[in-house]
Design a protein around this motif. Structure first.
Motif, PDB file in Angstrom:
ATOM      1  N   ILE A  39       0.882  -1.184   0.000  1.00 17.21           N
ATOM      2  CA  ILE A  39       0.000   0.000   0.000  1.00 17.21           C
ATOM      3  C   ILE A  39       0.907   1.217   0.000  1.00 17.21           C
TER       4      ILE A  39
ATOM      5  N   ALA B 280       8.245   6.787  -1.922  1.00 13.89           N
ATOM      6  CA  ALA B 280       9.683   6.587  -1.700  1.00 13.89           C
ATOM      7  C   ALA B 280       9.970   5.197  -1.122  1.00 13.89           C
ATOM      8  N   ILE B 281       9.310   4.839  -0.031  1.00 15.06           N
ATOM      9  CA  ILE B 281       9.581   3.542   0.610  1.00 15.06           C
ATOM     10  C   ILE B 281       9.096   2.400  -0.284  1.00 15.06           C
TER      11      ILE B 281
ATOM     12  N   PHE C 249      -1.252  -1.098  -4.400  1.00 12.58           N
ATOM     13  CA  PHE C 249      -2.426  -0.214  -4.324  1.00 12.58           C
ATOM     14  C   PHE C 249      -1.940   1.174  -3.889  1.00 12.58           C
TER      15      PHE C 249
ATOM     16  N   VAL D 156      -3.616   5.333  -3.716  1.00 11.53           N
ATOM     17  CA  VAL D 156      -4.776   6.197  -4.015  1.00 11.53           C
ATOM     18  C   VAL D 156      -4.521   7.038  -5.255  1.00 11.53           C
ATOM     19  N   ASP D 157      -3.237   7.246  -5.552  1.00  9.88           N
ATOM     20  CA  ASP D 157      -2.865   7.962  -6.770  1.00  9.88           C
ATOM     21  C   ASP D 157      -2.450   6.902  -7.799  1.00  9.88           C
TER      22      ASP D 157
ATOM     23  N   ALA E 269       2.279   4.189   3.243  1.00 12.34           N
ATOM     24  CA  ALA E 269       1.384   5.215   2.687  1.00 12.34           C
ATOM     25  C   ALA E 269       1.250   6.419   3.621  1.00 12.34           C
TER      26      ALA E 269
ATOM     27  N   SER F 198       3.840   3.666   8.934  1.00 11.05           N
ATOM     28  CA  SER F 198       3.322   4.911   9.526  1.00 11.05           C
ATOM     29  C   SER F 198       2.904   4.618  10.967  1.00 11.05           C
TER      30      SER F 198
ATOM     31  N   ARG G  64       4.496  12.930   9.053  1.00  8.35           N
ATOM     32  CA  ARG G  64       5.412  12.330   8.065  1.00  8.35           C
ATOM     33  C   ARG G  64       6.818  12.164   8.629  1.00  8.35           C
TER      34      ARG G  64
ATOM     35  N   ASN H 169       7.331   9.450  12.832  1.00  6.07           N
ATOM     36  CA  ASN H 169       6.996   8.042  13.068  1.00  6.07           C
ATOM     37  C   ASN H 169       8.076   7.391  13.919  1.00  6.07           C
TER      38      ASN H 169
ATOM     39  N   THR I  13       7.522   4.920  16.993  1.00  2.32           N
ATOM     40  CA  THR I  13       8.149   3.589  17.071  1.00  2.32           C
ATOM     41  C   THR I  13       8.808   3.401  18.442  1.00  2.32           C
TER      42      THR I  13
HETATM   43  N1  LIG Z   1       8.720   4.207  10.667  1.00  2.93           N
HETATM   44  C1  LIG Z   1       9.607   5.080  10.215  1.00  2.93           C
HETATM   45  O1  LIG Z   1      10.695   5.270  10.786  1.00  2.93           O
HETATM   46  C2  LIG Z   1       9.304   5.852   8.968  1.00  2.93           C
HETATM   47  C3  LIG Z   1      10.321   6.491   8.287  1.00  2.93           C
HETATM   48  C4  LIG Z   1      10.013   7.162   7.111  1.00  2.93           C
HETATM   49  C5  LIG Z   1       8.697   7.247   6.673  1.00  2.93           C
HETATM   50  N2  LIG Z   1       7.719   6.654   7.387  1.00  2.93           N
HETATM   51  C6  LIG Z   1       6.312   6.744   6.949  1.00  2.93           C
HETATM   52  O2  LIG Z   1       6.053   5.785   5.950  1.00  2.93           O
HETATM   53  C7  LIG Z   1       5.014   6.272   5.083  1.00  2.93           C
HETATM   54  C8  LIG Z   1       5.476   6.195   3.625  1.00  2.93           C
HETATM   55  O3  LIG Z   1       6.621   7.019   3.466  1.00  2.93           O
HETATM   56  P1  LIG Z   1       7.125   7.427   2.004  1.00  2.93           P
HETATM   57  O4  LIG Z   1       8.338   8.242   2.211  1.00  2.93           O
HETATM   58  O5  LIG Z   1       7.167   6.268   1.096  1.00  2.93           O
HETATM   59  O6  LIG Z   1       5.914   8.404   1.554  1.00  2.93           O
HETATM   60  P2  LIG Z   1       5.600   8.962   0.090  1.00  2.93           P
HETATM   61  O7  LIG Z   1       4.816  10.215   0.304  1.00  2.93           O
HETATM   62  O8  LIG Z   1       6.823   9.024  -0.747  1.00  2.93           O
HETATM   63  O9  LIG Z   1       4.634   7.840  -0.540  1.00  2.93           O
HETATM   64  C9  LIG Z   1       3.392   7.524   0.022  1.00  2.93           C
HETATM   65  C10 LIG Z   1       2.493   6.930  -1.083  1.00  2.93           C
HETATM   66  O10 LIG Z   1       1.312   6.422  -0.463  1.00  2.93           O
HETATM   67  C11 LIG Z   1       0.168   6.834  -1.204  1.00  2.93           C
HETATM   68  N3  LIG Z   1      -0.964   6.927  -0.270  1.00  2.93           N
HETATM   69  C12 LIG Z   1      -1.200   7.877   0.679  1.00  2.93           C
HETATM   70  N4  LIG Z   1      -2.326   7.598   1.364  1.00  2.93           N
HETATM   71  C13 LIG Z   1      -2.807   6.436   0.844  1.00  2.93           C
HETATM   72  C14 LIG Z   1      -3.956   5.644   1.131  1.00  2.93           C
HETATM   73  N5  LIG Z   1      -4.819   6.003   2.076  1.00  2.93           N
HETATM   74  N6  LIG Z   1      -4.143   4.509   0.433  1.00  2.93           N
HETATM   75  C15 LIG Z   1      -3.272   4.120  -0.557  1.00  2.93           C
HETATM   76  N7  LIG Z   1      -2.165   4.865  -0.886  1.00  2.93           N
HETATM   77  C16 LIG Z   1      -1.948   5.998  -0.181  1.00  2.93           C
HETATM   78  C17 LIG Z   1       0.547   8.184  -1.814  1.00  2.93           C
HETATM   79  O11 LIG Z   1      -0.211   8.466  -2.975  1.00  2.93           O
HETATM   80  C18 LIG Z   1       2.042   7.970  -2.117  1.00  2.93           C
HETATM   81  O12 LIG Z   1       2.258   7.446  -3.429  1.00  2.93           O
HETATM   82  C19 LIG Z   1       4.707   7.696   5.552  1.00  2.93           C
HETATM   83  O13 LIG Z   1       3.593   7.715   6.415  1.00  2.93           O
HETATM   84  C20 LIG Z   1       5.962   8.078   6.328  1.00  2.93           C
HETATM   85  O14 LIG Z   1       5.725   9.055   7.314  1.00  2.93           O
HETATM   86  C21 LIG Z   1       7.994   5.945   8.509  1.00  2.93           C
END
Ligand SMILES: NC(=O)c1ccc[n+]([C@@H]2O[C@H](COP(=O)([O-])OP(=O)(O)OC[C@H]3O[C@@H](n4cnc5c(N)ncnc54)[C@H](O)[C@@H]3O)[C@@H](O)[C@H]2O)c1
Length: 246
Positions: A9, A13-14, A35, A37-38, A74, A97, A170, A173, A177
């Motif tokens: 989902i 980036a991740i 999956f 949303v975009d 996501a 997240s 964002r 997290n 953790t």
């Molecule tokens: N645990 C950690 O240490 C840690 C570290 C970095 C990021 N994160 C979190 O991980 C998540 C992903 O990070 P990222 O850098 O890949 O973000 P990103 O913004 O690069 O990508 C997120 C993707 O998820 C999609 N998305 C958003 N809401 C959605 C939904 N409800 N259903 C389906 N798709 C959805 C967006 O369209 C986007 O393509 C974020 O919430 C970020 O804060 C956690």
């Protein structure tokens, strides 16, 4: 249930680093179901990979494919919206997240969180079992990675992890953790916006019953998303590897 099928989902980036690791066979997976949303993000990911990727348009369609593990990469809102369905389907879930988990009263047996942009959670959780007196997280990032503007070093937040994860969904997290790792103990959080740093730096101080710990992580930001540290994606890959082996 297909042991080699992974659901993803979020194709940002991740999700992209994770999918590339699957393509490079770092993770034992036969098919990836994604999956987002975009839909353009999902299309872009599929086009970049030389690996079977199925795009679905809803969480129900994703669950219908019966992946063994779903990785959420996501948003906190996505976790809140989908976690109940995923857990009741019996699918293992990796949550990135983690801020979303703080407010949820959920059975954690199939819900996993990786160490994300930090580490040492084995030692910290062991100490928490014995009893921690104080846990302090100091996160230092470039203003660009925090979405703020300042020319001098500035403390932009001081408080506790629960609030930090809400205020900075964002970026904090990491605080969530840590809070999940030491609960019910509290985690004090300091966020510093520092134009002099290029890396996302997290320092963790733990004072516990039988000693002290100091851990420091200086992570390169992901080139496509400076809010996210590269280490976070690799921690998800490591955990996925482990869950697919069981
Ligand atoms: N645990 C950690 O240490 C840690 C570290 C970095 C990021 N994160 C979190 O991980 C998540 C992903 O990070 P990222 O850098 O890949 O973000 P990103 O913004 O690069 O990508 C997120 C993707 O998820 C999609 N998305 C958003 N809401 C959605 C939904 N409800 N259903 C389906 N798709 C959805 C967006 O369209 C986007 O393509 C974020 O919430 C970020 O804060 C956690």
């Amino acid at each position: 249930m297909n042991v080699k099928k992974v659901g993803l989902i979020g194709c940002g980036a991740i999700g992209t680093v994770l999918a590339e690791a699957i393509e490079r066979k770092l993770v034992e997976c036969r098919e990836l179901v994604v999956f987002d949303v975009d839909p353009s993000k999902a299309q872009k990911l599929k086009a970049a990979l030389d690996f079977p990727v199925m795009i679905v348009e809803s969480i129900d369609e994703l669950l219908a494919q019966k992946p063994k593990v779903i990785v959420e990469a996501a948003s906190q809102q996505a976790v809140k919206d989908y976690i109940a369905k995923i857990v009741s389907s019996g699918t293992e879930l990796i949550v990135m997240s983690t801020g979303a988990l703080l407010g949820l009263d959920i059975n954690f047996s199939r819900v996993h969180f990786s160490s994300g942009a930090i580490g040492g959670l084995d030692a910290i959780s062991s100490a928490a079992l014995a009893g921690v007196n104080e846990v302090i997280l100091t996160s230092r990032k470039n203003p660009k990675a925090l979405g703020v503007y300042n020319q001098q070093e500035r403390v932009i937040y001081e408080g506790y992890a629960e609030e930090a994860a809400k205020k900075f969904p964002r970026e904090m997290n990491v605080a969530a953790t840590l809070a999940l790792t030491v609960k019910p103990a509290k985690v004090k959080v300091r966020v510093v916006s520092d134009p002099a740093v290029k890396r996302n730096t997290h320092e963790i101080e733990v004072k516990w019953r039988f000693g002290e710990m100091f851990l420091r992580f200086a992570n390169d930001p992901h080139p496509d998303n400076p809010h996210t540290s590269a280490l976070a994606a690799w921690s998800a890959i490591k955990l996925l590897q482990k869950l697919l082996q069981t």
